[in-house]
Motif scaffolding. Sequence first.
Motif, PDB file in Angstrom:
ATOM      1  N   CYS B  85       0.834  -1.203   0.000  1.00 24.19           N
ATOM      2  CA  CYS B  85       0.000   0.000   0.000  1.00 24.19           C
ATOM      3  C   CYS B  85       0.871   1.256   0.000  1.00 24.19           C
ATOM      4  O   CYS B  85       0.612   2.207  -0.736  1.00 24.19           O
ATOM      5  N   GLN B  86       1.915   1.238   0.811  1.00 24.82           N
ATOM      6  CA  GLN B  86       2.859   2.356   0.887  1.00 24.82           C
ATOM      7  C   GLN B  86       3.503   2.621  -0.481  1.00 24.82           C
ATOM      8  O   GLN B  86       3.576   3.764  -0.937  1.00 24.82           O
ATOM      9  N   TYR B  87       3.939   1.566  -1.133  1.00 27.67           N
ATOM     10  CA  TYR B  87       4.601   1.688  -2.441  1.00 27.67           C
ATOM     11  C   TYR B  87       3.644   2.268  -3.484  1.00 27.67           C
ATOM     12  O   TYR B  87       4.025   3.092  -4.305  1.00 27.67           O
ATOM     13  N   ILE B  88       2.390   1.804  -3.448  1.00 26.13           N
ATOM     14  CA  ILE B  88       1.393   2.296  -4.405  1.00 26.13           C
ATOM     15  C   ILE B  88       1.200   3.800  -4.222  1.00 26.13           C
ATOM     16  O   ILE B  88       1.241   4.574  -5.182  1.00 26.13           O
ATOM     17  N   LYS B  89       1.061   4.230  -2.971  1.00 23.86           N
ATOM     18  CA  LYS B  89       0.832   5.657  -2.710  1.00 23.86           C
ATOM     19  C   LYS B  89       2.056   6.487  -3.096  1.00 23.86           C
ATOM     20  O   LYS B  89       1.933   7.568  -3.668  1.00 23.86           O
ATOM     21  N   GLU B  90       3.200   5.925  -2.808  1.00 19.15           N
ATOM     22  CA  GLU B  90       4.466   6.582  -3.157  1.00 19.15           C
ATOM     23  C   GLU B  90       4.541   6.799  -4.683  1.00 19.15           C
ATOM     24  O   GLU B  90       4.885   7.875  -5.148  1.00 19.15           O
ATOM     25  N   ALA B  91       4.186   5.764  -5.443  1.00 16.61           N
ATOM     26  CA  ALA B  91       4.241   5.845  -6.910  1.00 16.61           C
ATOM     27  C   ALA B  91       3.270   6.907  -7.427  1.00 16.61           C
ATOM     28  O   ALA B  91       3.608   7.723  -8.286  1.00 16.61           O
ATOM     29  N   ILE B  92       2.046   6.877  -6.877  1.00 16.24           N
ATOM     30  CA  ILE B  92       1.041   7.867  -7.299  1.00 16.24           C
ATOM     31  C   ILE B  92       1.527   9.280  -6.983  1.00 16.24           C
ATOM     32  O   ILE B  92       1.436  10.184  -7.813  1.00 16.24           O
ATOM     33  N   ASN B  93       2.095   9.441  -5.790  1.00 17.56           N
ATOM     34  CA  ASN B  93       2.609  10.756  -5.406  1.00 17.56           C
ATOM     35  C   ASN B  93       3.688  11.271  -6.357  1.00 17.56           C
ATOM     36  O   ASN B  93       3.864  12.474  -6.509  1.00 17.56           O
ATOM     37  N   ARG B  94       4.403  10.341  -6.983  1.00 11.09           N
ATOM     38  CA  ARG B  94       5.445  10.733  -7.944  1.00 11.09           C
ATOM     39  C   ARG B  94       4.883  10.825  -9.369  1.00 11.09           C
ATOM     40  O   ARG B  94       5.618  10.802 -10.334  1.00 11.09           O
ATOM     41  N   GLY B  95       3.544  10.803  -9.483  1.00 10.23           N
ATOM     42  CA  GLY B  95       2.931  10.999 -10.801  1.00 10.23           C
ATOM     43  C   GLY B  95       2.914   9.771 -11.693  1.00 10.23           C
ATOM     44  O   GLY B  95       2.777   9.879 -12.910  1.00 10.23           O
ATOM     45  N   LYS B  96       3.054   8.598 -11.097  1.00  6.93           N
ATOM     46  CA  LYS B  96       3.021   7.372 -11.898  1.00  6.93           C
ATOM     47  C   LYS B  96       1.665   6.698 -11.784  1.00  6.93           C
ATOM     48  O   LYS B  96       1.078   6.643 -10.703  1.00  6.93           O
ATOM     49  N   SER B  97       1.175   6.161 -12.884  1.00  2.00           N
ATOM     50  CA  SER B  97      -0.043   5.358 -12.832  1.00  2.00           C
ATOM     51  C   SER B  97       0.286   3.997 -12.239  1.00  2.00           C
ATOM     52  O   SER B  97       1.443   3.559 -12.268  1.00  2.00           O
ATOM     53  N   LYS B 115      -8.692   8.460  -4.598  1.00  2.00           N
ATOM     54  CA  LYS B 115      -8.761   9.901  -4.370  1.00  2.00           C
ATOM     55  C   LYS B 115      -7.401  10.546  -4.640  1.00  2.00           C
ATOM     56  O   LYS B 115      -7.298  11.589  -5.314  1.00  2.00           O
ATOM     57  N   LEU B 116      -6.372   9.905  -4.135  1.00  2.00           N
ATOM     58  CA  LEU B 116      -5.015  10.396  -4.343  1.00  2.00           C
ATOM     59  C   LEU B 116      -4.676  10.411  -5.840  1.00  2.00           C
ATOM     60  O   LEU B 116      -4.124  11.379  -6.362  1.00  2.00           O
ATOM     61  N   ALA B 117      -5.051   9.332  -6.534  1.00  2.00           N
ATOM     62  CA  ALA B 117      -4.772   9.226  -7.976  1.00  2.00           C
ATOM     63  C   ALA B 117      -5.476  10.354  -8.732  1.00  2.00           C
ATOM     64  O   ALA B 117      -4.926  10.927  -9.675  1.00  2.00           O
ATOM     65  N   ARG B 118      -6.673  10.633  -8.325  1.00  2.00           N
ATOM     66  CA  ARG B 118      -7.455  11.709  -8.936  1.00  2.00           C
ATOM     67  C   ARG B 118      -6.754  13.056  -8.770  1.00  2.00           C
ATOM     68  O   ARG B 118      -6.643  13.831  -9.717  1.00  2.00           O
ATOM     69  N   GLU B 119      -6.279  13.276  -7.558  1.00  2.00           N
ATOM     70  CA  GLU B 119      -5.552  14.522  -7.284  1.00  2.00           C
ATOM     71  C   GLU B 119      -4.295  14.647  -8.138  1.00  2.00           C
ATOM     72  O   GLU B 119      -3.959  15.729  -8.604  1.00  2.00           O
ATOM     73  N   LYS B 120      -3.619  13.518  -8.318  1.00  2.00           N
ATOM     74  CA  LYS B 120      -2.329  13.552  -9.014  1.00  2.00           C
ATOM     75  C   LYS B 120      -2.488  13.356 -10.525  1.00  2.00           C
ATOM     76  O   LYS B 120      -1.505  13.341 -11.258  1.00  2.00           O
TER      77      LYS B 120
END
Lengths: 428, 428
Positions: B85-97, B115-120
Amino acid sequence: MIKIGLLGLGTVGSGVVTIMENNKESIRRKVGTSLAIEKVLVKNLDKERDLDIDSRVLTSNIEDIVYNPDIDLVVELIGGEEPACQYIKEAINRGKSVVTANKLVIAKHGTEILKLAREKGVQVSYEGSVGGGIPIIRPLKESLAANRIHEIYGILNGTTNYILTKMTREGRKFQEVLAEAQKLGYAESDPSSDIEGYDAAYKIAILASIAFETSIDISSVYVEGIDGISVDDIELARELGYVIKLLAIGKRCERGLDIRVHPTFIPRSHPLALVSDVYNAVYLHGDAVGDVMSYGKGAGQMPTGSAVVADIIQVARDIHSGRVVTPSLDTTIKHRVVDINEIENSFYLRLQVRDKPGVLAQITKVLGDNKVSLASVLQKHRLTTVVPLVLITHPVKEQFINKSLKELKKIEDVVSIDSLIRVEEESI
Amino acid sequence: MIKIGLLGLGTVGSGVVTIMENNKESIRRKVGTSLAIEKVLVKNLDKERDLDIDSRVLTSNIEDIVYNPDIDLVVELIGGEEPACQYIKEAINRGKSVVTANKLVIAKHGTEILKLAREKGVQVSYEGSVGGGIPIIRPLKESLAANRIHEIYGILNGTTNYILTKMTREGRKFQEVLAEAQKLGYAESDPSSDIEGYDAAYKIAILASIAFETSIDISSVYVEGIDGISVDDIELARELGYVIKLLAIGKRCERGLDIRVHPTFIPRSHPLALVSDVYNAVYLHGDAVGDVMSYGKGAGQMPTGSAVVADIIQVARDIHSGRVVTPSLDTTIKHRVVDINEIENSFYLRLQVRDKPGVLAQITKVLGDNKVSLASVLQKHRLTTVVPLVLITHPVKEQFINKSLKELKKIEDVVSIDSLIRVEEESI
């Protein structure tokens, strides 16, 4: 707001209007904006309709829709080849995306239409053209995109499946059940496209073109209907562990593709054997996913409407978000549809023969000389001089069976050859 | 070229690499460009692998992937809650799908992640999290988007379905079949998440959140496993015209949603009753489409790989074409998951009672006093003093059944209450 021009307000058209009204809020959330039916093309403006629709949106002039700059999306539900095909091309040429449930137009002109859409930067979606509401076109294009599809088997025509189901359950004759189906509205007054297998052929051509990334020439698809199926065949199928279904088949084979529609013996234990009444199903085998089946109502106002509105939602969402999604051309690969004479199948063969010594020997000699070997023989002994003989062959090329039949007819004690039905067993 | 960072090279990860290699050309055509596996996160760099993969792409440092500007798309196949879960959020935060098959992470943290993916402005796809290779998540989101879904029934866990199938066909005990399934690799060495129903619960929570456009709190889902199912129950189910399946249920009900997983009596004629061995199926009812079922292998290297690679193709195609596709938030609507005590079901109840006059009258009185009425009674007469008594009730709220059971236990001639299994009949 996305504005829609609807062509046709018949059974499916009315279903689409109803669904869009019933689930308005949920659809708006999914699209990101609301949808409005701006114009509806109808033949008769004054006809009484069982539908809550503002009569000002009705028009009998196609130009009000395809030349209307307010309209983003044209939904074609007229059916038939022309003028539907013309209207679709006209709309694409004017930069409008198209949703259609027209299997005939897509099977015959799909390649041309998708190419045109690609040039014009618009979308064409046709989930409703195969299997009614069963999700199949989009899953095949998207969810199963990682697979090399080896085979597709479909029960793709509800009318014939209803008739075969009734004949099987109630032991009634084809003509009688057909008449009843017409009375109940399950078969059209001119049922030939269903009964003779053409409806299923259009549909398997569409599925095969997606699965095998090619363009299928519909005239190369072998088609045989269910009008020759007798209650005797259905009963014998049961005794031998099979059911008879009008099966649409698309397979990769050694020298190309094997695409055909015909009545087929299917093992009773196979999931497709259990698809009854007006239900449709698509069963396929992909190299990664293995066997997958989808099952549901293959026709009707609401199921087909469900597929059409799903397409509307996807296309409208893309238009709304400003995305340009052009259809990928599925025709990259050239495949030859192999002639049916070259295809190997097992066969069920029912003959009437004189109950005399040596007859079976004569028959098996003819078959053996033509490379036809037998998997099983069922001889019904009756207190008559002419008895039925039922044979199931091992897989053999169609041409050898045809040659055998010609020779069998010359044997004096072969009174008649009543049925020849293909058996799907090896790969299913 | 789209560059992929893969997290995990276990069963499914290896399947993904194999499928991408086997169907490279077709995948390139569908994406519009080629895909490259740029980096793969593994625990042990030196482990021998049965896979044709360049050892230079392997890394044991997550930063080589989530902080790598070359990587467009992260595919998470580690499984488990953390660190996935941490890795997924980290990737999304860096603009990766992100593409994932992680049911636990999506069921527990899906809302937050979407929600995070939507924001990013990136995509998150998770087709592989439910039903292995069966197309279900995307069809539910897209092909069935026009429907108000009323009910979903799923056989969503292959291990328990395999065990129940074996118990049914071979009349063998749970523990014995479980041990065999573990030996064959169909059950894990710690099978508790499968056997106790949690795996199916995560999956039905994911499906229900899409179907009902809501966020499901996984802790509110009632879960009961199959470890209490005896061969006697299976045999009695058969006699009464049912089969026992671990059914995952998601329904709209009067005061909210009814989401649960438990062993269930299903009528033998229902399509779900025929889903055997490790196969999974999802059966649903929508207001427009009616009943639809999808069926296929619900787990395993290649089926799940098929779903993951399909997601990769879709997301990569969007990245390649420069589209920004943000996931729609499926949590617009607030629903309450109704407590199991408030849910109405029919029940199968198996007791051991003393074979004396008046016992049945005592039992039916207790039931009647608690609003429980009976649909059928099966009393097995044997040459013993204690006999089995089998009851099937009409639909009744769970709380009344529970109260009845407490009172039945107090009756002297009720020796034991052996089984209580819900019966799905009315709406299925």
